[in-house]
Scaffold this active site. Structure first.
Site, PDB file in Angstrom:
ATOM      1  N   LYS A 180      16.999  14.527  32.771  1.00 22.61           N
ATOM      2  CA  LYS A 180      16.576  12.674  33.220  1.00 22.61           C
ATOM      3  C   LYS A 180      15.205  12.408  33.341  1.00 22.61           C
ATOM      4  O   LYS A 180      14.796  11.532  33.154  1.00 22.61           O
ATOM      5  CB  LYS A 180      17.922  11.854  33.146  1.00 22.61           C
ATOM      6  CG  LYS A 180      19.391  12.384  33.860  1.00 22.61           C
ATOM      7  CD  LYS A 180      19.467  11.856  32.436  1.00 22.61           C
ATOM      8  CE  LYS A 180      21.376  12.234  32.138  1.00 22.61           C
ATOM      9  NZ  LYS A 180      22.299  11.967  31.387  1.00 22.61           N
TER      10      LYS A 180
HETATM   11  C1  LIG Z   1      22.600  18.046  33.886  1.00 26.13           C
HETATM   12  C2  LIG Z   1      22.975  16.910  32.471  1.00 26.13           C
HETATM   13  N1  LIG Z   1      23.401  18.452  31.388  1.00 26.13           N
HETATM   14  C3  LIG Z   1      23.993  17.556  30.314  1.00 26.13           C
HETATM   15  C4  LIG Z   1      24.060  16.107  30.048  1.00 26.13           C
HETATM   16  C5  LIG Z   1      24.881  15.210  29.125  1.00 26.13           C
HETATM   17  O1  LIG Z   1      23.673  15.166  28.337  1.00 26.13           O
HETATM   18  P1  LIG Z   1      24.153  13.534  27.193  1.00 26.13           P
HETATM   19  O2  LIG Z   1      25.122  12.666  28.304  1.00 26.13           O
HETATM   20  O3  LIG Z   1      22.838  13.109  27.582  1.00 26.13           O
HETATM   21  O4  LIG Z   1      24.737  14.680  26.049  1.00 26.13           O
HETATM   22  C6  LIG Z   1      24.221  15.305  31.484  1.00 26.13           C
HETATM   23  C7  LIG Z   1      24.378  13.277  31.205  1.00 26.13           C
HETATM   24  O5  LIG Z   1      23.747  13.214  30.522  1.00 26.13           O
HETATM   25  C8  LIG Z   1      23.499  15.785  32.232  1.00 26.13           C
HETATM   26  O6  LIG Z   1      23.075  15.196  33.708  1.00 26.13           O
HETATM   27  N1  LIG Z   2      25.697  12.311  32.337  1.00 27.85           N
HETATM   28  C1  LIG Z   2      24.658  11.248  32.562  1.00 27.85           C
HETATM   29  C2  LIG Z   2      25.765  10.091  32.239  1.00 27.85           C
HETATM   30  C3  LIG Z   2      24.714   9.004  31.681  1.00 27.85           C
HETATM   31  O1  LIG Z   2      23.945   9.402  30.526  1.00 27.85           O
HETATM   32  P1  LIG Z   2      22.617   8.609  29.792  1.00 27.85           P
HETATM   33  O2  LIG Z   2      21.903   9.206  29.369  1.00 27.85           O
HETATM   34  O3  LIG Z   2      23.547   7.430  29.076  1.00 27.85           O
HETATM   35  O4  LIG Z   2      21.823   7.486  30.985  1.00 27.85           O
HETATM   36  C4  LIG Z   2      24.545  11.181  34.509  1.00 27.85           C
HETATM   37  O5  LIG Z   2      24.009  12.113  34.849  1.00 27.85           O
HETATM   38  O6  LIG Z   2      24.597  10.273  34.483  1.00 27.85           O
END
Ligand SMILES: Cc1ncc(COP(=O)(O)O)c(C=O)c1O
Ligand SMILES: N[C@@H](CCOP(=O)(O)O)C(=O)O
Length: 484
Positions: A123
């Site tokens: 993120k």
């Molecule tokens: C460590 C981790 N892996 C995978 C994901 C999944 O990614 P997305 O929600 O963008 O599909 C998340 C949350 O978003 C995450 O925090």
């Molecule tokens: N897995 C995410 C959930 C939120 O996803 P986002 O990409 O829409 O911000 C988290 O770790 O909070």
């Protein structure tokens, strides 16, 4: 570049600039913003981009999406964001300078390292840019914002680290009460900055995300309190994530005729949505391998055509908790493309979803659209706790590499879909330090953590616990926005 909402079915759809949609987050009709047409990359651009540093590549890619911020300013923001100092995670400067290095496990299989930023999850790749963009845009306009977000564990800390101490920005972050790892909770709740507010809701991530959407859909409240978004409902998050697909492609291939596969641990469909967009722009991505945990709504859709979000009680609490999501926000962006960008159909389908129902694109009513699915390059699979433990042990034994539980899900499903003629990069989405309990269960040893994060679980925590209640969240925001 102009942006449209996935749900805008008016005869002349409203077209917005990047800055407008960046500040507004969710569209007023409840839809998500997308470029009116994806920009394409030419072969000459790909050839030139192959040699660029991460920051220069980010500037090149983002310039395709952002044309209402002067180029010099955008370049400055990007250069300030993508530095070795921000994405070092204790590594040597030469290694950190790559920002997203590839760690090859064996020929044809690598990890695209995305979790070397300040909060140890992917993120940070987009969120650090959002912090700088918000500061820049708000200062220019003389405005302030109150960010309202939802997290299953990683978006929250990434947003709070990116926004802490920034003037004119408050962050209200909803998280599922007692559903994240102890490390994830401490990363967020131990922050004592005056502009950061953590709210733990007695529910799952999907409940928190529904509250965010309900608040955004209250136009008066949103306007009065200048509510902004940092979740991937905000297009800027997705756009910034597109960059590392390009970087990964160049690192994983010899020339721009080669195809590559990316395996992506998925929950809210934001990360892999960025891969889909890179592919739509013309990046030679042969396969997008989507991996879910036990919460397998997305895997089910790609196998059957049925999108059946689960209720809170049907959503499992797993050892890859950031993917404990049953209603994937960004999936709407993908389906918009799949159904030929038909906003009326999106309205029909999401009216069912928003009412707690499901839709089946494989049914005869929608079969015309569904037959296009193979053109989008997705293959999918799921992983369970037992798979996760096995994968963590196997990768450690074979390559001496410790992976986190989410990356393990990606590796497990990648193994099922790898092709010998195509390099596969698994997106490494978090550091094992964030999930100490499961790593210890798998390996019998605790993962290393940066010096600055030793003992964070013992720090005093500041969090408000609430029921799943959008009105209570609004009252909390209003109470904390009153002038002193
Ligand atoms: C460590 C981790 N892996 C995978 C994901 C999944 O990614 P997305 O929600 O963008 O599909 C998340 C949350 O978003 C995450 O925090
Ligand atoms: N897995 C995410 C959930 C939120 O996803 P986002 O990409 O829409 O911000 C988290 O770790 O909070």
């Amino acid at each position: 570049m102009r942006y449209v909402s996935t749900r805008d079915n008016s005869s002349i759809p409203s077209q917005k600039t990047f800055t407008e949609i960046f500040l507004s987050g969710l569209a007023p009709d409840g839809g998500l913003y997308l470029p009116e047409a994806y920009p394409r990359v030419t072969r000459a651009e790909l050839d030139a981009w192959r040699k660029l540093s991460y920051a220069d590549l980010a500037f090149a890619v983002l310039s395709k999406f952002i044309d209402d911020i002067p180029a010099d300013d955008l370049k400055r923001l990007v250069d300030k964001t993508y530095t070795a100092a921000v994405y070092c995670n204790g590594r040597a400067p030469e290694k950190a300078a790559e920002i997203t290095p590839v760690h090859w496990l064996e020929p044809g299989l690598g990890l695209l390292e995305l979790s070397n930023g300040p909060t140890l999850a992917f993120k940070d790749m987009a969120m650090q840019l959002l912090g700088n963009l918000f500061e820049y845009v708000l200062t220019k306009r003389g405005e302030t914002t109150n960010i309202l977000g939802a997290t299953s564990g990683d978006t929250g800390s990434a947003a709070e680290y990116a926004m802490r101490g920034k003037r004119g920005i408050r962050v209200f972050m909803l998280s599922p009460h007692n559903r994240m790892s102890a490390f994830q909770r401490a990363q967020m709740y131990a922050l004592q900055d005056a502009n950061i507010f953590n709210i733990a809701v007695r529910g799952m991530f999907d409940d928190a995300q529904d509250i965010v959407k309900a608040v955004f859909n209250d136009a008066c409240f949103k306007a009065e309190y200048s509510i902004g978004a940092v979740n991937s409902i905000n297009w800027a998050r997705v756009a910034a994530q597109v960059v590392y697909y390009f970087k990964g492609y160049f690192a994983g291939t010899r020339n721009n005729d080669d195809e590559i596969a990316f395996a992506v641990p998925s929950g809210n469909f934001g990360n892999i949505c960025a891969g889909h967009i890179a592919r739509m722009m013309g990046l030679p991505i042969g396969r997008l391998i989507l991996a879910t945990n036990e919460n397998d709504v997305l895997d089910e859709f790609f196998r059957t055509g049925c999108y059946r979000p689960r209720s809170t009680t049907e959503t499992f609490v797993t050892s890859s908790p950031s993917m404990d999501i049953s209603k994937a926000s960004n999936f709407e962006r993908f389906v918009f493309d799949l159904v030929g960008r038909n906003p009326s159909l999106i309205r029909t389908l999401w009216a069912k979803v928003d009412a707690g129902g499901s839709f089946d694109l494989a049914s005869s009513e929608y079969a015309d659209h569904f037959r296009h699915l193979p053109e989008f390059g997705f293959v999918t699979g799921k992983s369970t706790h037992a798979d996760r433990l096995r994968t963590i042990r196997d990768i450690y034994a074979r390559y001496g590499v410790m992976v986190d539980t989410h990356t393990a899900d990606g590796l497990k499903v990648a193994a099922e879909h790898r092709r010998p003629d195509m390099p596969t990069l698994v997106l490494e989405t978090a550091q094992p330090a964030k999930f100490e309990e499961t790593i210890t269960e798998a390996l019998g040893i605790a993962p290393p953590r940066p010096e600055s994060m030793r003992g964070i679980e013992a720090l005093p925590q500041r969090v408000e616990v609430m029921n799943v209640d959008a009105d209570a969240v609004k009252r909390f925001i209003a109470a904390h926005c009153r002038p002193a």
